[in-house]
Design an enzyme around this catalytic site. Structure first.
Site, PDB file in Angstrom:
ATOM      1  N   ASN A  86      38.756  28.005  41.935  1.00  0.00           N
ATOM      2  CA  ASN A  86      40.145  28.154  42.305  1.00  0.00           C
ATOM      3  C   ASN A  86      40.449  27.756  43.756  1.00  0.00           C
ATOM      4  O   ASN A  86      41.431  27.082  44.046  1.00  0.00           O
ATOM      5  CB  ASN A  86      40.445  29.645  42.059  1.00  0.00           C
ATOM      6  CG  ASN A  86      41.836  30.019  42.344  1.00  0.00           C
ATOM      7  OD1 ASN A  86      42.732  29.301  41.952  1.00  0.00           O
ATOM      8  ND2 ASN A  86      42.020  31.105  43.046  1.00  0.00           N
TER       9      ASN A  86
ATOM     10  N   LYS B   1      42.345  47.167  50.205  1.00  0.00           N
ATOM     11  CA  LYS B   1      42.748  45.967  49.484  1.00  0.00           C
ATOM     12  C   LYS B   1      41.593  44.993  49.484  1.00  0.00           C
ATOM     13  O   LYS B   1      40.993  44.727  50.535  1.00  0.00           O
ATOM     14  CB  LYS B   1      43.962  45.327  50.193  1.00  0.00           C
ATOM     15  CG  LYS B   1      44.465  44.065  49.543  1.00  0.00           C
ATOM     16  CD  LYS B   1      45.468  44.354  48.451  1.00  0.00           C
ATOM     17  CE  LYS B   1      45.678  43.198  47.499  1.00  0.00           C
ATOM     18  NZ  LYS B   1      44.667  43.124  46.403  1.00  0.00           N
TER      19      LYS B   1
ATOM     20  N   LYS C 265      36.447  46.448  48.564  1.00  0.00           N
ATOM     21  CA  LYS C 265      35.873  45.429  47.678  1.00  0.00           C
ATOM     22  C   LYS C 265      35.158  46.135  46.535  1.00  0.00           C
ATOM     23  O   LYS C 265      34.731  47.276  46.687  1.00  0.00           O
ATOM     24  CB  LYS C 265      34.846  44.581  48.446  1.00  0.00           C
ATOM     25  CG  LYS C 265      34.646  43.210  47.857  1.00  0.00           C
ATOM     26  CD  LYS C 265      35.732  42.263  48.332  1.00  0.00           C
ATOM     27  CE  LYS C 265      35.668  40.923  47.659  1.00  0.00           C
ATOM     28  NZ  LYS C 265      36.547  39.959  48.344  1.00  0.00           N
TER      29      LYS C 265
ATOM     30  N   ASP D 297      38.090  38.036  42.467  1.00  0.00           N
ATOM     31  CA  ASP D 297      37.120  37.361  43.326  1.00  0.00           C
ATOM     32  C   ASP D 297      36.290  36.536  42.336  1.00  0.00           C
ATOM     33  O   ASP D 297      36.761  36.270  41.219  1.00  0.00           O
ATOM     34  CB  ASP D 297      36.279  38.386  44.114  1.00  0.00           C
ATOM     35  CG  ASP D 297      35.561  37.761  45.309  1.00  0.00           C
ATOM     36  OD1 ASP D 297      36.166  37.637  46.382  1.00  0.00           O
ATOM     37  OD2 ASP D 297      34.383  37.370  45.168  1.00  0.00           O
TER      38      ASP D 297
HETATM   39  N1  GLU Z   1      38.853  38.223  46.827  1.00  0.00           N
HETATM   40  C1  GLU Z   1      39.809  37.614  47.706  1.00  0.00           C
HETATM   41  C2  GLU Z   1      39.310  37.724  49.138  1.00  0.00           C
HETATM   42  O1  GLU Z   1      38.147  37.560  49.393  1.00  0.00           O
HETATM   43  C3  GLU Z   1      41.211  38.137  47.486  1.00  0.00           C
HETATM   44  C4  GLU Z   1      41.385  39.603  47.685  1.00  0.00           C
HETATM   45  C5  GLU Z   1      42.775  40.104  47.357  1.00  0.00           C
HETATM   46  O2  GLU Z   1      43.653  39.320  47.056  1.00  0.00           O
HETATM   47  O3  GLU Z   1      42.931  41.340  47.423  1.00  0.00           O
HETATM   48  O4  GLU Z   1      40.031  37.904  50.075  1.00  0.00           O
END
Ligand code: GLU
Length: 450
Positions: free
Chosen positions: A241, A90, A126, A166
């Site tokens: 955001n 995730k 990621k 992201d």
């Molecule tokens: N990109 C965000 C983070 O750094 C959210 C990741 C997500 O919701 O999976 O955690």
């Protein structure tokens, strides 16, 4: 540093010489793990750390798309499935010109421990692309997202890997990515992505979650210090955001963000970004001009300082770097220490260089909170979105917000307890690393450490 930790770190440095961000994040996490490794000799016996620094899987793919003039472009795409021991991979997708393998890997490594800290069953991953969204038309963004998903869809799924947004990837991009996934797979699997629109399975409070969560975490730190949030003045970097969510929640709780910044410089609004009009202006400015925050100063008649960062101000109580990695370097850290601002709450992923972070941690009177704990509310609410999707239910904003608050309280609590358990006092940086690490380590050990 313990000999085993040092030897794994050495091999990471040797293997990843051209990946400075990844080496930096491994060094940062390892700097907290000495007492844990000393207490658990079984980890060294199976070379647990050597396994942990190697992504389970990582791939690069070609993304080919056509611009509005009919010219063809080729970008690089990545997905790093770093650690799946405690749940499906995730983590977000970052679309930014400077994205490279090192950045994706550092974010995936951080994500593994952050997701563990949420207490929810999500592994670390990621991805992203070196696509530059600046100046692209809506149709170009759509075609790029469709091409990106055409390469990625075989390797993700609600129980496999669940990407999200992201930098450079918001609700619009997630919509196009999901549309293409559905077209290619021919199934309704909306649990494959999070950060979706409300009409097709998004969660209330997800857009606000990272910023709100950061303020909820700050509340816990203040409580620990017998302090309160009322009247606190906050400097943030960024106006995306996450910064917007901080501004909104701070205003709701009687505090105010008085400084924020963009790539062009910083804005000082002594009245605070507290009114609906100002908050909406920020949202709109971000959507139309992610490179300049000066229009806010022009509109509301406040000070704008070109080319500078908002660090080291003497008229704030809290610093919250919420823009990007390595935003606060030694030079800024020295200014923050000189100003004597008590609360240094990291929000963006790895916003502080390691030397600056260590310096601030050692400065008497400054409390440092680490981003992997502070910003975990975003991915935490993504996990709540996944839960709603699999239940085929929609939770109210109040329900999601209450769960987010509880989650942040718990992250602070387990971090403080982990530091306490190892005799480190109120060290939230070490405590966050240790608490995040322990759960992943245990899961890997019990599963036979593949
Ligand atoms: N990109 C965000 C983070 O750094 C959210 C990741 C997500 O919701 O999976 O955690």
């Amino acid at each position: 540093m313990n000999a085993y930790l040092a030897s794994v770190l050495e091999s990471v440095k040797a293997k990843h010489g051209s990946e400075p961000e990844f080496v930096q994040t491994v060094e940062e996490v390892f700097s907290s793990l000495e007492p844990v490794i000393d207490r658990h000799p079984e980890y060294e016996k199976v070379d647990l750390l050597g396994r942990m620094v190697e992504p389970e899987r990582m791939f690069t793919f070609r993304v080919v798309w056509q611009d509005d003039q009919g010219a063809w472009h080729t970008n690089r795409g990545w997905r790093c499935q770093f650690n799946g021991a405690i749940g499906p991979y995730k983590g977000g997708l970052r679309f930014q010109k400077n994205v490279n393998e090192s950045i994706i890997k550092f974010l995936g490594f951080e994500q593994t421990f952050k997701n563990s800290l949420t207490g929810l069953p999500i592994g670390g991953g990621k991805g992203g692309s070196d696509f530059d969204p600046a100046g692209k038309s809506d149709a170009e963004v759509m075609r790029f997202c469709q091409a990106f998903m055409s390469a990625l869809y075989r390797y993700i799924g609600p129980d496999v890997d669940v990407p999200a947004g992201d930098m450079g990837v918001g609700g619009r991009e997630i919509g196009y990515l999901f549309g293409q996934y559905r077209r290619l797979k021919g199934v309704w699997e909306n649990g494959v992505l999070t950060g979706k629109g409300l009409s097709y399975g998004g969660s209330l409070i997800r857009p606000e979650a990272t910023g709100y969560g950061a303020v909820y975490y700050l509340l816990e730190v203040l409580k620990h210090e017998n302090d309160t949030i009322e009247g606190k003045k906050i400097a943030v970097s960024g106006y995306g955001n996450v910064a917007w969510g901080i501004m909104k929640k701070a205003a709701e709780l009687g505090a105010k963000v008085t400084y924020f910044s963009g790539p062009d410089g910083y804005v000082h609004d002594p009245d605070g970004i507290i009114t609906e009009e100002k908050l909406n202006f920020i949202l709109n400015m971000r959507a139309t001009d992610p490179m300049h925050c000066k229009p806010y100063a022009d509109k509301f008649g406040c000070e704008f300082v070109a080319g500078e960062k908002p660090w080291g101000m003497t008229d704030v109580d809290v610093n919250m770097p919420a823009a990007m990695q390595n935003d606060v370097k030694m030079e800024s850290a020295v200014k923050i220490a000189a100003a004597g601002t008590k609360y240094y709450i990291e929000v963006a992923n790895m916003p502080t260089t390691n030397d600056a972070l260590n310096f601030l941690r050692k400065t008497p009177g400054i409390i440092v909170a680490p981003s992997k704990a502070v910003n975990a509310g975003g991915v935490g609410v993504s996990a709540l979105e996944m839960a709603q999707n699999s239940e085929r239910l929609v939770w109210t904003a109040e329900e999601v917000d209450a769960q987010l608050k509880k989650m942040m309280q718990n992250i602070h609590k387990v971090s403080a307890e982990a530091a306490e358990e190892y005799g480190l006092g109120y060290d939230l940086v070490a405590g966050g690393n240790i608490a995040g690490f322990k759960k992943v380590a245990q899961a890997m050990m019990e599963q036979g450490c593949f």
